[in-house]
Design an enzyme around this catalytic site. Structure first.
Site, PDB file in Angstrom:
ATOM      1  N   HIS A 200     -11.672   0.405  17.772  1.00 15.32           N
ATOM      2  CA  HIS A 200     -13.066   0.429  17.330  1.00 15.32           C
ATOM      3  C   HIS A 200     -13.873   1.360  18.243  1.00 15.32           C
ATOM      4  O   HIS A 200     -13.884   1.183  19.460  1.00 15.32           O
ATOM      5  CB  HIS A 200     -13.678  -0.969  17.324  1.00 15.32           C
ATOM      6  CG  HIS A 200     -15.026  -1.002  16.677  1.00 15.32           C
ATOM      7  ND1 HIS A 200     -15.203  -1.287  15.340  1.00 15.32           N
ATOM      8  CD2 HIS A 200     -16.253  -0.730  17.162  1.00 15.32           C
ATOM      9  CE1 HIS A 200     -16.483  -1.194  15.045  1.00 15.32           C
ATOM     10  NE2 HIS A 200     -17.152  -0.859  16.117  1.00 15.32           N
ATOM     11  N   ALA A 201     -14.544   2.329  17.635  1.00 14.48           N
ATOM     12  CA  ALA A 201     -15.219   3.376  18.405  1.00 14.48           C
ATOM     13  C   ALA A 201     -16.239   2.794  19.381  1.00 14.48           C
ATOM     14  O   ALA A 201     -17.008   1.902  19.034  1.00 14.48           O
ATOM     15  CB  ALA A 201     -15.915   4.340  17.458  1.00 14.48           C
ATOM     16  N   HIS A 231     -22.775   9.562  16.278  1.00 15.27           N
ATOM     17  CA  HIS A 231     -23.356   8.276  16.687  1.00 15.27           C
ATOM     18  C   HIS A 231     -23.033   7.976  18.153  1.00 15.27           C
ATOM     19  O   HIS A 231     -23.920   7.667  18.954  1.00 15.27           O
ATOM     20  CB  HIS A 231     -22.831   7.142  15.793  1.00 15.27           C
ATOM     21  CG  HIS A 231     -23.171   5.769  16.305  1.00 15.27           C
ATOM     22  ND1 HIS A 231     -24.343   5.115  15.976  1.00 15.27           N
ATOM     23  CD2 HIS A 231     -22.513   4.937  17.153  1.00 15.27           C
ATOM     24  CE1 HIS A 231     -24.379   3.935  16.594  1.00 15.27           C
ATOM     25  NE2 HIS A 231     -23.282   3.807  17.316  1.00 15.27           N
ATOM     26  N   GLU A 232     -21.756   8.052  18.501  1.00 17.26           N
ATOM     27  CA  GLU A 232     -21.342   7.692  19.863  1.00 17.26           C
ATOM     28  C   GLU A 232     -21.965   8.635  20.895  1.00 17.26           C
ATOM     29  O   GLU A 232     -22.317   8.211  21.995  1.00 17.26           O
ATOM     30  CB  GLU A 232     -19.817   7.691  19.987  1.00 17.26           C
ATOM     31  CG  GLU A 232     -19.094   6.681  19.078  1.00 17.26           C
ATOM     32  CD  GLU A 232     -19.508   5.230  19.297  1.00 17.26           C
ATOM     33  OE1 GLU A 232     -20.080   4.912  20.351  1.00 17.26           O
ATOM     34  OE2 GLU A 232     -19.282   4.412  18.379  1.00 17.26           O
ATOM     35  N   HIS A 235     -25.198   7.495  22.369  1.00 20.85           N
ATOM     36  CA  HIS A 235     -25.072   6.622  23.546  1.00 20.85           C
ATOM     37  C   HIS A 235     -24.842   7.470  24.807  1.00 20.85           C
ATOM     38  O   HIS A 235     -25.451   7.239  25.846  1.00 20.85           O
ATOM     39  CB  HIS A 235     -23.884   5.675  23.384  1.00 20.85           C
ATOM     40  CG  HIS A 235     -24.030   4.666  22.287  1.00 20.85           C
ATOM     41  ND1 HIS A 235     -25.066   3.778  22.221  1.00 20.85           N
ATOM     42  CD2 HIS A 235     -23.240   4.389  21.200  1.00 20.85           C
ATOM     43  CE1 HIS A 235     -24.919   2.990  21.155  1.00 20.85           C
ATOM     44  NE2 HIS A 235     -23.822   3.348  20.519  1.00 20.85           N
ATOM     45  N   GLU A 259     -28.473   2.074  19.893  1.00 20.29           N
ATOM     46  CA  GLU A 259     -27.738   2.311  18.643  1.00 20.29           C
ATOM     47  C   GLU A 259     -28.423   3.353  17.764  1.00 20.29           C
ATOM     48  O   GLU A 259     -27.774   4.043  16.980  1.00 20.29           O
ATOM     49  CB  GLU A 259     -27.583   1.004  17.862  1.00 20.29           C
ATOM     50  CG  GLU A 259     -26.711  -0.036  18.535  1.00 20.29           C
ATOM     51  CD  GLU A 259     -25.337   0.488  18.931  1.00 20.29           C
ATOM     52  OE1 GLU A 259     -24.825   1.408  18.277  1.00 20.29           O
ATOM     53  OE2 GLU A 259     -24.791  -0.022  19.927  1.00 20.29           O
ATOM     54  N   HIS A 360     -16.909  -7.024  16.258  1.00 15.38           N
ATOM     55  CA  HIS A 360     -17.934  -7.431  17.215  1.00 15.38           C
ATOM     56  C   HIS A 360     -17.919  -8.933  17.522  1.00 15.38           C
ATOM     57  O   HIS A 360     -18.473  -9.349  18.532  1.00 15.38           O
ATOM     58  CB  HIS A 360     -19.320  -7.013  16.707  1.00 15.38           C
ATOM     59  CG  HIS A 360     -19.437  -5.532  16.479  1.00 15.38           C
ATOM     60  ND1 HIS A 360     -18.771  -4.882  15.452  1.00 15.38           N
ATOM     61  CD2 HIS A 360     -20.112  -4.567  17.146  1.00 15.38           C
ATOM     62  CE1 HIS A 360     -19.050  -3.585  15.495  1.00 15.38           C
ATOM     63  NE2 HIS A 360     -19.861  -3.364  16.512  1.00 15.38           N
ATOM     64  N   TYR A 370     -27.829  -3.425  15.632  1.00 12.89           N
ATOM     65  CA  TYR A 370     -27.585  -2.502  14.515  1.00 12.89           C
ATOM     66  C   TYR A 370     -28.620  -2.700  13.416  1.00 12.89           C
ATOM     67  O   TYR A 370     -29.072  -1.756  12.785  1.00 12.89           O
ATOM     68  CB  TYR A 370     -26.172  -2.669  13.957  1.00 12.89           C
ATOM     69  CG  TYR A 370     -25.102  -2.450  14.995  1.00 12.89           C
ATOM     70  CD1 TYR A 370     -24.828  -1.173  15.486  1.00 12.89           C
ATOM     71  CD2 TYR A 370     -24.378  -3.518  15.519  1.00 12.89           C
ATOM     72  CE1 TYR A 370     -23.848  -0.970  16.460  1.00 12.89           C
ATOM     73  CE2 TYR A 370     -23.395  -3.323  16.484  1.00 12.89           C
ATOM     74  CZ  TYR A 370     -23.139  -2.060  16.948  1.00 12.89           C
ATOM     75  OH  TYR A 370     -22.174  -1.852  17.902  1.00 12.89           O
TER      76      TYR A 370
HETATM   77  N1  ASP Z   1     -19.574   1.619  17.813  1.00 15.54           N
HETATM   78  C1  ASP Z   1     -19.922   1.857  16.430  1.00 15.54           C
HETATM   79  C2  ASP Z   1     -20.392   0.541  15.868  1.00 15.54           C
HETATM   80  O1  ASP Z   1     -19.723  -0.503  16.100  1.00 15.54           O
HETATM   81  C3  ASP Z   1     -18.812   2.528  15.829  1.00 15.54           C
HETATM   82  C4  ASP Z   1     -18.342   2.343  14.458  1.00 15.54           C
HETATM   83  O2  ASP Z   1     -19.120   2.583  13.553  1.00 15.54           O
HETATM   84  O3  ASP Z   1     -17.124   2.141  14.317  1.00 15.54           O
HETATM   85  O4  ASP Z   1     -21.542   0.581  16.292  1.00 15.54           O
HETATM   86  N1  SER Z   2     -20.852   0.602  14.175  1.00 14.69           N
HETATM   87  C1  SER Z   2     -21.237  -0.657  13.667  1.00 14.69           C
HETATM   88  C2  SER Z   2     -20.085  -1.344  12.984  1.00 14.69           C
HETATM   89  O1  SER Z   2     -19.022  -0.796  12.869  1.00 14.69           O
HETATM   90  C3  SER Z   2     -22.424  -0.522  12.743  1.00 14.69           C
HETATM   91  O2  SER Z   2     -22.201   0.420  11.730  1.00 14.69           O
HETATM   92  O3  SER Z   2     -20.202  -2.445  12.560  1.00 14.69           O
HETATM   93 ZN    ZN Z   3     -23.128   2.396  18.795  1.00 10.94          ZN
END
Ligand code: ASP
Ligand code: SER
Ligand code: ZN
Length: 407
Positions: A200-201, A231-232, A235, A259, A360, A370
């Site tokens: 997961h990024a 996106h990353e 950060h 975010e 998460h 988010y």
């Molecule tokens: N870290 C991002 C999200 O969880 C990455 C994703 O979109 O996979 O915020």
């Molecule tokens: N990066 C976040 C997720 O993967 C929000 O898009 O859930």
């Molecule tokens: Zn993020």
């Protein structure tokens, strides 16, 4: 399925994104969700331990600690999130209604009945959190300018490094510095073949004072992963920008800001910008094209709102004890039904632990960030376009190359 042909989350996600077979998608969905079952006991124990820690720090529970990072009381923050959701919910309801009708056309009224929740595995995404992968089924004006970034990336032989260079270039165009050399040496941008990793990024401020910042992700040449890189890097540039501040200021104004930086940049990845970097061809502007574009945007940004809200609604209640372990899964699906209007297509029991199938939750990363980001990023985008002196529809504004906005 052959023995030993286990599929990972990338492959299962690919099935949900591309297969249009009801049963194939359901199999992928059910298979992934089954992997979370054995994590339930550990999660329950983690909740106890995390609450113990939160109480030592003077909070009622971990949820209260999470809600306290917004310069207002935990109660006031919960009310504020509620207020915000109330403002955007009408948009979601319309999108949901439209999507259900289209899916009913595709899969039949027996599979997608009117007036009922949508089967959770038909939205093109494992968690039904963003629906852009089923744009093909929902496109308002089929055939009006097809913007296939995935195809261009493949055709032009993009690898992860080059995709990240593209993301870096956007920030540099605003006046930010190039990424430090160590970023390129120490980041992990693709899935290693010799070991299991968390894919997961994520972006890491290892030691930003010494410019040690890194990204860990498993990218393939797709529009989604390109977007995630932009996106990353939001950060990463935020980390670098406050690196010389005192330690207590090494963080976002709140976690939603963190975010929102990269996502704000994502909003500038307009067809015009993608044309500039040669990832799409010329597009003839037309009213129908604009509507298509905005539908694509809605499937990403509007579809996400209820999901972004409900994850922590579930966790806040788990941490406070209002949701008991024997009710983890039922409470989860109640929220999914209420907020997203989706339902599982196969029976669930408390043997299952479906929240655990979303990164998460086991990683214990707060999620309201988010939800907030998906609201404020539009405010940021608007402000940046104003700073750039842009006139015209906001949906077509890209701040690429604009030093005033960068400042
Ligand atoms: N870290 C991002 C999200 O969880 C990455 C994703 O979109 O996979 O915020
Ligand atoms: N990066 C976040 C997720 O993967 C929000 O898009 O859930
Ligand atoms: Zn993020």
């Amino acid at each position: 399925k052959k023995a030993g042909s286990c599929r990972n989350i990338d492959q299962l996600s690919e099935t949900l994104a591309r297969s249009r077979s009801y049963d194939e998608q359901l199999e992928a969905w059910a298979g992934w969700h089954a992997t979370a079952r054995p994590t339930r006991n550990d999660y329950q124990r983690m909740v106890e331990l995390a609450n113990e820690g939160a109480r030592e720090l003077g909070y009622k529970d971990l949820g209260a600690q999470w809600r306290s990072g917004y310069d207002m009381s935990a109660e006031a923050f919960a009310a504020e999130a509620e207020r915000l959701y109330g403002q955007v919910q009408p948009l979601y309801k319309q999108l949901h209604c439209y999507a259900r009708a289209r899916l009913q056309n595709k899969y039949g009224a027996d599979k997608v009945p009117s007036g009922k929740p949508i089967p959770a595995h038909l939205l093109g995404n494992m968690w039904a959190q963003q629906w852009n992968k089923i744009y093909d089924l929902l496109e308002p004006y089929p055939g009006v300018a097809n913007l296939n970034v995935d195809q261009s990336l493949k055709d032009q032989g993009y690898d992860a490094q080059r995709m990240m260079k593209s993301a870096e270039n956007f920030y540099v165009s605003l006046g930010f510095p190039q990424l430090p050399g160590t970023f390129w040496e120490r980041s992990m941008l693709t899935r290693p073949q010799d070991r299991n990793v968390v894919c997961h990024a994520s972006a890491w401020d290892i030691d930003s004072r010494r410019k040690d910042v890194r990204i860990k992700m498993c990218a393939t040449p797709t529009e989604e992963d390109l977007t995630t890189m932009y996106h990353e890097l939001g950060h990463i540039y935020y980390d670098l920008w406050y690196a010389d501040q005192p330690f207590m200021f090494h963080g976002g104004a709140h976690d939603g800001f963190h975010e929102a930086i990269g996502d704000t940049i994502n909003l500038s990845m307009t067809p015009g910008y993608l044309r500039t970097i040669n990832l799409v061809g010329d597009v003839k502007p037309s009213q129908q094209f604009v509507i298509n574009q905005q539908m694509k945007m809605a499937l990403d940004k509007i579809a996400f709102l209820p999901f972004g809200k409900l994850i922590d609604e579930w966790r806040w209640k788990v941490f406070s004890g209002e949701i008991r372990p024997e009710n983890y899964n039922a409470a989860w699906w109640e929220l999914r039904r209420q907020y997203q209007g989706v339902a599982p297509a196969v029976a669930r029991t408390e043997e299952d632990f479906d929240p655990g199938a979303k990164y998460h939750i086991p990683a214990n990363v707060p999620y309201t960030r988010y939800f907030l980001s998906f609201i404020i990023q539009f405010q940021f985008h608007k402000a940046l376009c104003q700073a750039a002196g842009y006139k015209g529809p906001l949906s077509e504004c890209s701040i690429y190359g604009n030093k005033e906005a960068g400042k």
